[in-house]
Design an enzyme around this catalytic site. Structure first.
Site, PDB file in Angstrom:
ATOM      1  N   GLU A 269      10.147  13.940  10.469  1.00 46.35           N
ATOM      2  CA  GLU A 269       9.123  14.976  10.326  1.00 46.35           C
ATOM      3  C   GLU A 269       9.334  16.119  11.326  1.00 46.35           C
ATOM      4  O   GLU A 269       8.424  16.536  12.037  1.00 46.35           O
ATOM      5  CB  GLU A 269       7.729  14.365  10.481  1.00 46.35           C
ATOM      6  CG  GLU A 269       7.456  13.314   9.426  1.00 46.35           C
ATOM      7  CD  GLU A 269       6.036  12.758   9.422  1.00 46.35           C
ATOM      8  OE1 GLU A 269       5.424  12.683  10.494  1.00 46.35           O
ATOM      9  OE2 GLU A 269       5.564  12.394   8.341  1.00 46.35           O
ATOM     10  N   ASP A 348       3.558   5.182   4.105  1.00 44.27           N
ATOM     11  CA  ASP A 348       2.825   5.637   5.289  1.00 44.27           C
ATOM     12  C   ASP A 348       1.390   5.110   5.315  1.00 44.27           C
ATOM     13  O   ASP A 348       0.461   5.858   5.029  1.00 44.27           O
ATOM     14  CB  ASP A 348       2.807   7.187   5.314  1.00 44.27           C
ATOM     15  CG  ASP A 348       2.384   7.725   6.666  1.00 44.27           C
ATOM     16  OD1 ASP A 348       2.335   6.946   7.626  1.00 44.27           O
ATOM     17  OD2 ASP A 348       2.104   8.936   6.754  1.00 44.27           O
ATOM     18  N   GLU A 376      -6.202   6.576   9.217  1.00 43.66           N
ATOM     19  CA  GLU A 376      -5.798   7.871   8.655  1.00 43.66           C
ATOM     20  C   GLU A 376      -6.026   7.958   7.143  1.00 43.66           C
ATOM     21  O   GLU A 376      -6.590   8.925   6.649  1.00 43.66           O
ATOM     22  CB  GLU A 376      -4.320   8.121   8.987  1.00 43.66           C
ATOM     23  CG  GLU A 376      -3.792   9.409   8.401  1.00 43.66           C
ATOM     24  CD  GLU A 376      -2.343   9.693   8.791  1.00 43.66           C
ATOM     25  OE1 GLU A 376      -1.742   8.888   9.538  1.00 43.66           O
ATOM     26  OE2 GLU A 376      -1.811  10.722   8.342  1.00 43.66           O
TER      27      GLU A 376
END
Ligand code: GCV
Length: 661
Positions: A269, A348, A376
């Site tokens: 990333e 993820d 998240e």
């Protein structure tokens, strides 16, 4: 300070406790820092629980609690034996940390209101590494933080407050023995944590953590030789770069007590890494490993590596395959003080993903399982979602790697391949909020992570019940009710969000709330490719081939839609909305039904919670009540957006005639 501000170390008053005579006094000849912390904890807890100040006895025989080292025991440095007669509890270990952990175990039992007399146990952690990863930034924000700002940093400076030691206590009491103190995305000034600029406070922080047996790790920027000292490159095979890291390691380890090593996110990333120089991850990790080896240091290297610049029209690149493709071929190439840290699933931290296919493939590499306590993608500590059941599914997964002990739990504990540097890590869900985790019930995830990483054989229910008694109430009915909510919360969350393992139907960037096409045409590689007839990516041998990264035992299950577990069906297969599930329902009807049900389940959970008024601390009651109101709104929105999305794509009406838009 309110009891609940100490999370599961709330020690709620229990003057009626039957075994309180044990807690009248204590005795120890040990004088390590850990042991002093154990003594402090005995004093603090007894005062809160029983209103008495235990005295330090001068004779072993007179004491209620005895803390002593016993080299003859096979507890190891961290394990302990606790033997309790009618009048005395003897806690023994070969190590100081074992005495601290044993003390916490005894105190937490008492705090939960359980009998300790007659207890005779010997326990050792199953995993050597039980680590927390803070995603705290030096400016005081937290990446994916849902409990306020950071208590570790503010305005580019490390903060040392009462919270620092309280946090260390919380970690030790749950059995956590390592922490990476800064975000894996090292930027905006955090690169400088390894320079003299922050040294004094870093030393203090390390000492506070060390007193509780928690080793400190730093996340580093792979390009630090360039960012900090202006070297022209950060090629891991360049001698100047190697020398730079050697000197840096010498400086850091020479100065900071209790430093464990570095945690590294590289070539992921947008973070720098060895790829820029045509090197691989082993080159990068081994260079750092060599630098920290003289000091017994460890390099933890993350496997969350994938192409985040994908073109959505490219149907051959499959993000799910990337972790395996980048690391499986390097098995055996990493230094003995390198650990690969692997997320639980290949994408993820979605509410449902298959287990990462690297587990079982790395027979000659140390490895850590990474989970995310920060919610998240699982409700962001607004919605309740107890994650221990999910983590247990991962730990219990049989990889089929050909060894007798082949589950993920076996692998990461070192039982399968004999590795010694291995275990579990969790992304922390903490912040400055007075209750630490924003949603009070999210405390169960942090505590649960600690307990589960200590012993993966513990049950989700047992952990939930223990946590509830410690942090909220010992009232038996309330304990049952709260445990019940926790245990079904993940399934409920799954029902009203992205269905059947498809994942990622969230709002881009902040990841809360529904947005079915939020990531569909983005570069991140998380596509579901829904059209008017079908949805899903074929990841079987006829598709991207992801299923073939598993050993045959699992590959054969996943590659066929008939045998693929239904909750992962759309992860592995592209299917028409009219596809019939084992229940006889069509796929589309399943989506409608689960989404209506999920919302109703939230209403039920809220209704149950409201019956707790007056039975639990009022502030906890109120806070969770507020969160349930928000969760209800969120689940209704998910229900409507997801159902409308599928209805509009498929034009297939709900068999039950419910209104769709
Ligand atoms: C720390 C996901 C999150 C990022 C996180 C990343 C990681 O992509 O959205 O915020 O960055 O995972 O685990 O490195």
């Amino acid at each position: 300070m309110k009891n609940w501000e100490q999370a599961w170390l709330a020690y709620q008053s229990n003057k009626e406790y039957g075994d309180k005579k044990i807690f009248r006094s204590y005795y120890t000849m040990e004088n390590s820092n850990c042991c002093r912390k154990a003594e402090e904890e005995i004093r603090r807890s007894c005062k809160a629980l029983f209103g008495t100040e235990p005295v330090k006895a001068s004779h072993r025989g007179d004491a209620g609690i005895v803390l002593e080292k016993n080299p003859a025991l096979e507890t190891g440095e961290e394990g302990y034996r606790i033997c309790v007669s009618d009048s005395q509890a003897v806690i023994q270990s070969t190590g100081d940390r074992g005495l601290l952990y044993g003390t916490f175990r005894l105190l937490l039992k008492a705090s939960a209101g359980e009998t300790v007399c007659g207890m005779d146990i010997m326990e050792k952690p199953k995993n050597p590494f039980r680590m927390l990863n803070m995603w705290d930034n030096i400016d005081g924000t937290i990446e994916r933080g849902y409990a306020g700002r950071s208590f570790l940093y503010e305005n580019g400076e490390i903060q040392i407050t009462d919270r620092t030691a309280d946090f260390a206590r919380l970690l030790a009491s749950a059995g956590i023995n390592a922490i990476a103190i800064n975000n894996v995305n090292v930027r905006d000034g955090a690169e400088w944590l390894i320079t003299q600029r922050h040294r004094e406070k870093l030393k203090v922080l390390a000492r506070i953590l060390g007193d509780y047996g928690v080793a400190m790790y730093l996340c580093i920027d792979f390009a630090a030789p360039m960012t900090i000292d202006g070297l022209p490159l950060s090629d891991p095979l360049d001698s100047r770069v190697r020398q730079w890291w050697k000197e840096k390691a010498g400086d850091l380890f020479g100065d900071i007590p209790n430093l464990g090593g570095f945690l590294v996110k590289a070539d992921s990333e947008g973070r720098p890494g060895p790829f820029a120089y045509g090197r691989n991850h082993a080159d990068g990790a081994n260079m750092l490993a060599e630098a920290v080896r003289p000091y017994g240091g460890t390099i933890i290297w993350r496997c969350f590596v994938y192409n985040c610049q994908q073109d959505w029209r490219d149907e051959t690149t499959d993000r799910a395959k990337a972790g395996y493709d980048n690391f499986a071929y390097l098995d055996g190439k990493f230094a003995e003080n390198v650990i690969l840290q692997i997320k639980n699933g290949p994408i993820d931290f979605q509410v449902r993903e298959p287990v990462h296919p690297l587990f079982g493939r790395l027979s000659e590499t140390n490895q850590i399982l990474e989970v995310q306590a920060a919610q998240e993608y699982t409700g962001q500590q607004i919605d309740v979602c107890y994650l221990v059941p999910m983590w247990k599914e991962v730990l219990d997964f049989s990889t089929g790697c050909g060894k007798e002990q082949d589950t993920v739990a076996d692998i990461i504990s070192g039982r399968t391949f004999g590795q010694v540097r291995c275990g579990m890590a969790a992304v922390s869900n903490t912040g400055k909020d007075p209750n630490w985790t924003g949603h009070d019930l999210a405390g169960a995830n942090l505590f649960g992570f600690g307990r589960l990483s200590w012993d993966p054989a513990l049950g989700s229910e047992e952990i939930a019940r223990e946590w509830t008694k410690l942090q909220i109430t010992r009232d038996p009915q309330a304990v049952e009710l709260i445990t019940g909510i926790l245990l079904r919360s993940r399934e409920v969350y799954e029902k009203y969000t992205a269905p059947l393992g498809i994942g990622f139907m969230v709002n881009p960037s902040y990841h809360y709330g529904p947005n079915p096409e939020g990531y569909e045409y983005s570069p991140w590689g998380t596509y579901h490719r829904a059209d008017h007839l079908a949805i899903g990516v074929d990841r079987s041998d006829a598709g991207t081939g992801y299923s073939e990264q598993y050993f045959e035992q699992n590959a054969s299950v996943y590659r066929n839609k008939e045998t693929c577990p239904e909750n992962l069906l759309l992860f592995f297969h592209r299917l028409p909305y009219t596809y019939r599930l084992s229940s006889g329902k069509t796929l589309i009807q399943h989506v409608y039904d689960t989404h209506f049900e999920g919302y109703e389940d939230v209403e039920d959970m809220e209704r149950e919670w409201l019956t707790l008024e007056g039975k639990i601390p009022q502030e906890i009651y109120e806070r969770v009540k507020e969160r349930f109101a928000l969760q209800k709104k969120n689940s209704r929105e998910w229900r409507d957006v997801i159902n409308s999305f599928f209805y509009r794509k498929s034009m297939i009406a709900d068999e039950k005639g419910r209104r769709l838009y």
